[in-house]
Design a protein around this motif. Sequence first.
Motif, short mmCIF file in Angstrom:
data_model
loop_
_atom_site.label_atom_id
_atom_site.label_comp_id
_atom_site.label_asym_id
_atom_site.label_seq_id
_atom_site.Cartn_x
_atom_site.Cartn_y
_atom_site.Cartn_z
N ASP A 47 -10.92 1.07 12.03
CA ASP A 47 -11.88 1.10 13.13
C ASP A 47 -11.99 -0.27 13.79
O ASP A 47 -11.21 -1.19 13.48
CB ASP A 47 -13.24 1.61 12.65
N GLU A 48 -12.95 -0.45 14.68
CA GLU A 48 -13.07 -1.66 15.48
C GLU A 48 -13.39 -2.90 14.64
O GLU A 48 -13.13 -4.03 15.05
CB GLU A 48 -14.16 -1.49 16.55
N ARG A 117 -12.64 -4.81 21.75
CA ARG A 117 -12.74 -5.21 23.16
C ARG A 117 -12.75 -4.00 24.08
O ARG A 117 -13.48 -3.96 25.07
CB ARG A 117 -11.59 -6.15 23.51
N ALA A 118 -11.93 -3.00 23.74
CA ALA A 118 -11.87 -1.79 24.57
C ALA A 118 -13.20 -1.05 24.54
O ALA A 118 -13.69 -0.59 25.58
CB ALA A 118 -10.74 -0.89 24.10
N ARG A 119 -13.79 -0.93 23.37
CA ARG A 119 -15.06 -0.21 23.29
C ARG A 119 -16.14 -0.92 24.09
O ARG A 119 -16.92 -0.28 24.81
CB ARG A 119 -15.52 -0.06 21.83
N THR A 120 -16.17 -2.26 24.02
CA THR A 120 -17.13 -3.01 24.82
C THR A 120 -16.87 -2.84 26.31
O THR A 120 -17.79 -2.67 27.11
CB THR A 120 -17.08 -4.50 24.45
N ALA A 121 -15.58 -2.86 26.69
CA ALA A 121 -15.22 -2.75 28.11
C ALA A 121 -15.64 -1.40 28.68
O ALA A 121 -16.13 -1.32 29.81
CB ALA A 121 -13.73 -2.96 28.28
N TYR A 122 -15.45 -0.33 27.93
CA TYR A 122 -15.75 1.01 28.45
C TYR A 122 -17.21 1.39 28.31
O TYR A 122 -17.75 2.13 29.14
CB TYR A 122 -14.87 2.05 27.76
N LEU A 123 -17.87 0.90 27.27
CA LEU A 123 -19.24 1.33 27.02
C LEU A 123 -20.28 0.29 27.41
O LEU A 123 -21.45 0.62 27.61
CB LEU A 123 -19.43 1.67 25.53
N GLY A 124 -19.89 -1.00 27.52
CA GLY A 124 -20.86 -2.06 27.75
C GLY A 124 -21.36 -2.60 26.43
O GLY A 124 -21.35 -1.92 25.40
N GLU A 125 -21.82 -3.82 26.44
CA GLU A 125 -22.23 -4.49 25.21
C GLU A 125 -23.46 -3.87 24.57
O GLU A 125 -23.67 -3.96 23.37
CB GLU A 125 -22.49 -5.98 25.48
N ALA A 127 -24.49 -0.59 24.83
CA ALA A 127 -24.46 0.86 24.62
C ALA A 127 -24.51 1.17 23.13
O ALA A 127 -24.05 0.39 22.29
CB ALA A 127 -23.19 1.44 25.24
N ASN A 128 -25.08 2.31 22.79
CA ASN A 128 -25.13 2.74 21.40
C ASN A 128 -23.72 3.14 20.95
O ASN A 128 -23.15 4.10 21.48
CB ASN A 128 -26.09 3.92 21.27
N PRO A 129 -23.14 2.44 19.99
CA PRO A 129 -21.74 2.71 19.61
C PRO A 129 -21.57 3.94 18.72
O PRO A 129 -20.44 4.34 18.46
CB PRO A 129 -21.34 1.44 18.87
N ALA A 130 -22.67 4.53 18.25
CA ALA A 130 -22.56 5.67 17.34
C ALA A 130 -21.79 6.81 18.00
O ALA A 130 -22.10 7.22 19.11
CB ALA A 130 -23.94 6.14 16.92
N GLY A 131 -20.78 7.30 17.31
CA GLY A 131 -20.01 8.42 17.83
C GLY A 131 -18.83 8.03 18.68
O GLY A 131 -18.02 8.87 19.05
N TRP A 132 -18.70 6.73 19.01
CA TRP A 132 -17.57 6.24 19.81
C TRP A 132 -16.61 5.52 18.87
O TRP A 132 -16.97 4.51 18.27
CB TRP A 132 -18.04 5.27 20.88
N HIS A 133 -15.39 6.00 18.74
CA HIS A 133 -14.46 5.44 17.77
C HIS A 133 -13.14 5.08 18.47
O HIS A 133 -12.45 5.95 18.99
CB HIS A 133 -14.18 6.45 16.65
N PHE A 134 -12.80 3.80 18.45
CA PHE A 134 -11.51 3.32 18.96
C PHE A 134 -10.73 2.86 17.74
O PHE A 134 -11.10 1.89 17.07
CB PHE A 134 -11.71 2.18 19.96
N LEU A 135 -9.62 3.55 17.44
CA LEU A 135 -8.92 3.36 16.18
C LEU A 135 -7.49 2.89 16.40
O LEU A 135 -6.86 3.20 17.42
CB LEU A 135 -8.91 4.66 15.39
N THR A 136 -6.98 2.17 15.43
CA THR A 136 -5.58 1.71 15.45
C THR A 136 -4.98 1.97 14.07
O THR A 136 -5.68 2.18 13.08
CB THR A 136 -5.49 0.21 15.79
N GLY A 137 -3.62 1.93 14.02
CA GLY A 137 -2.96 2.15 12.75
C GLY A 137 -1.47 1.96 12.86
O GLY A 137 -0.93 1.76 13.96
#
Length: 257
Positions: A47-48, A117-125, A127-137
């Motif tokens: 996760d982030e 960085r992507a989550r901040t860019a799309y949601l704003g600093e 925003a409630n991050p619950a339920g928003w998942h940006f994943l890598t692997g």
Amino acid sequence: MKAALAGVLLAVAAPSAAAGLQPSQFGALAFRQHPGAQVPLDTVLLDESGRKVRLGLLLDGKPAVFVLEYLHCPNLCGLVLAGLVRDLKAAGLQPGRDLQFVAVSIDPHEGPEDAARARTAYLGEHANPAGWHFLTGPAPTVRRIADAIGFRYRFDKAIGQYAHPAGFVVLTPDGRISRYLLGFEHGPAALKTAVAEAARDQVEPPAHPLLLLCFGYDPQAGTIAYTAMQALRIAAFGAVAALVLYVLAALRRERTR
């Protein structure tokens, strides 16, 4: 009209590069739709924050909007993600409460810092991050998910980009594919309907085939394909100019009434 204009602008603004991937190969990158197929919920990603997370636990008994993309994409990925965030908010759907939003990068060189960085860019600093998942692997792990969804992609070394289809899937709470939404513009009503169907464990038939690739392609100069592409761009510029003139003329008529 908005979708048609977006298509024209994308054709005009396509980046210039001599790509190794040729038009005859584009068809192999279309979605291979598998409605009802099970996404591998035992998959472990980062996760982030760099924490290992199991895909099945992230769903938490809720439907999910599931996107495969890459965060440094210079083409349509940003439009798909931004459109999804906008449509979810417009539909009154709140990730964490109504569904889960899961975006997985297909680029193994991207990591948790890119995801954060992507989550901040799309949601704003704030925003409630619950339920928003940006994943890598790692590549094999992500490829396993992509194969289950029927998401074909390929890295083109000639231009340093991934070629892949534009679109996403909506999953049922138990991780089966409920619906394919192809392209990059669907609207809040269509998204709300898709999430509601997934929540009821409905599996919809395959979407009407649409081959919209997220990829910057420009044929080599001196070929017939290059000439055709240049003609298309000239026609696109002409169409945009004609549209602007039409709007200006309509405004003038309105003012003189």
